[in-house]
Design a protein around this motif. Structure first.
Motif, PDB file in Angstrom:
ATOM      1  N   MET A   9       0.899  -1.141   0.116  1.00 44.80           N
ATOM      2  CA  MET A   9      -0.085  -0.095   0.025  1.00 44.80           C
ATOM      3  C   MET A   9       0.715   1.116  -0.094  1.00 44.80           C
ATOM      4  O   MET A   9       0.570   2.129  -0.776  1.00 44.80           O
ATOM      5  N   LEU A  10       1.803   1.522   0.741  1.00 42.50           N
ATOM      6  CA  LEU A  10       2.713   2.484   0.853  1.00 42.50           C
ATOM      7  C   LEU A  10       3.514   2.731  -0.651  1.00 42.50           C
ATOM      8  O   LEU A  10       3.740   3.764  -0.922  1.00 42.50           O
ATOM      9  N   LYS A  11       4.080   1.613  -1.255  1.00 39.71           N
ATOM     10  CA  LYS A  11       4.567   1.889  -2.301  1.00 39.71           C
ATOM     11  C   LYS A  11       3.427   2.044  -3.485  1.00 39.71           C
ATOM     12  O   LYS A  11       3.838   2.864  -4.354  1.00 39.71           O
ATOM     13  N   TYR A  12       2.319   1.475  -3.385  1.00 39.16           N
ATOM     14  CA  TYR A  12       1.565   1.801  -4.502  1.00 39.16           C
ATOM     15  C   TYR A  12       1.112   3.548  -4.609  1.00 39.16           C
ATOM     16  O   TYR A  12       1.118   4.183  -5.372  1.00 39.16           O
ATOM     17  N   ILE A  13       0.991   4.082  -3.099  1.00 40.45           N
ATOM     18  CA  ILE A  13       0.700   5.448  -2.913  1.00 40.45           C
ATOM     19  C   ILE A  13       1.945   6.312  -3.319  1.00 40.45           C
ATOM     20  O   ILE A  13       1.890   7.161  -4.100  1.00 40.45           O
ATOM     21  N   GLY A  19       3.296   9.607 -10.307  1.00 37.97           N
ATOM     22  CA  GLY A  19       2.868   9.292 -11.680  1.00 37.97           C
ATOM     23  C   GLY A  19       3.678   8.181 -12.271  1.00 37.97           C
ATOM     24  O   GLY A  19       3.838   8.160 -13.603  1.00 37.97           O
ATOM     25  N   VAL A  20       4.378   7.336 -11.634  1.00 33.01           N
ATOM     26  CA  VAL A  20       4.956   6.490 -11.953  1.00 33.01           C
ATOM     27  C   VAL A  20       4.245   4.937 -12.176  1.00 33.01           C
ATOM     28  O   VAL A  20       3.439   4.627 -11.283  1.00 33.01           O
ATOM     29  N   SER A  21       4.358   4.303 -13.116  1.00 33.73           N
ATOM     30  CA  SER A  21       3.896   3.020 -13.464  1.00 33.73           C
ATOM     31  C   SER A  21       4.119   2.048 -12.479  1.00 33.73           C
ATOM     32  O   SER A  21       5.091   2.036 -11.722  1.00 33.73           O
ATOM     33  N   LEU A  22       3.247   1.293 -11.814  1.00 30.57           N
ATOM     34  CA  LEU A  22       3.544   0.158 -10.837  1.00 30.57           C
ATOM     35  C   LEU A  22       4.297  -0.882 -11.484  1.00 30.57           C
ATOM     36  O   LEU A  22       3.661  -1.682 -12.434  1.00 30.57           O
ATOM     37  N   SER A  23       5.550  -0.838 -11.043  1.00 33.45           N
ATOM     38  CA  SER A  23       6.338  -1.874 -11.693  1.00 33.45           C
ATOM     39  C   SER A  23       7.074  -2.577 -10.420  1.00 33.45           C
ATOM     40  O   SER A  23       8.395  -2.727 -10.905  1.00 33.45           O
TER      41      SER A  23
END
Length: 46
Positions: A9-13, A19-23
């Motif tokens: 959750m922290l990294k998703y936020i 504005g970085v894609s979730l990678s």
């Protein structure tokens, strides 16, 4: 070993707010846990 749902959750936020894609995935969680701990300790020292 623990649960990574909070770190996800922290990294998703973090990624979303920049504005970085979730990678990232489960294999990155150990690195993120260590990095986050170092960032928190550094802030406490300031």
């Amino acid at each position: 070993m623990g649960w990574d749902c909070g770190m996800f959750m922290l990294k998703y936020i973090d990624f979303h707010s920049r504005g970085v894609s979730l990678s990232f995935g489960q294999e990155h969680m150990e690195y993120f846990r260590r990095r986050t701990a170092k960032e928190i300790l550094r802030l406490r020292a300031d």
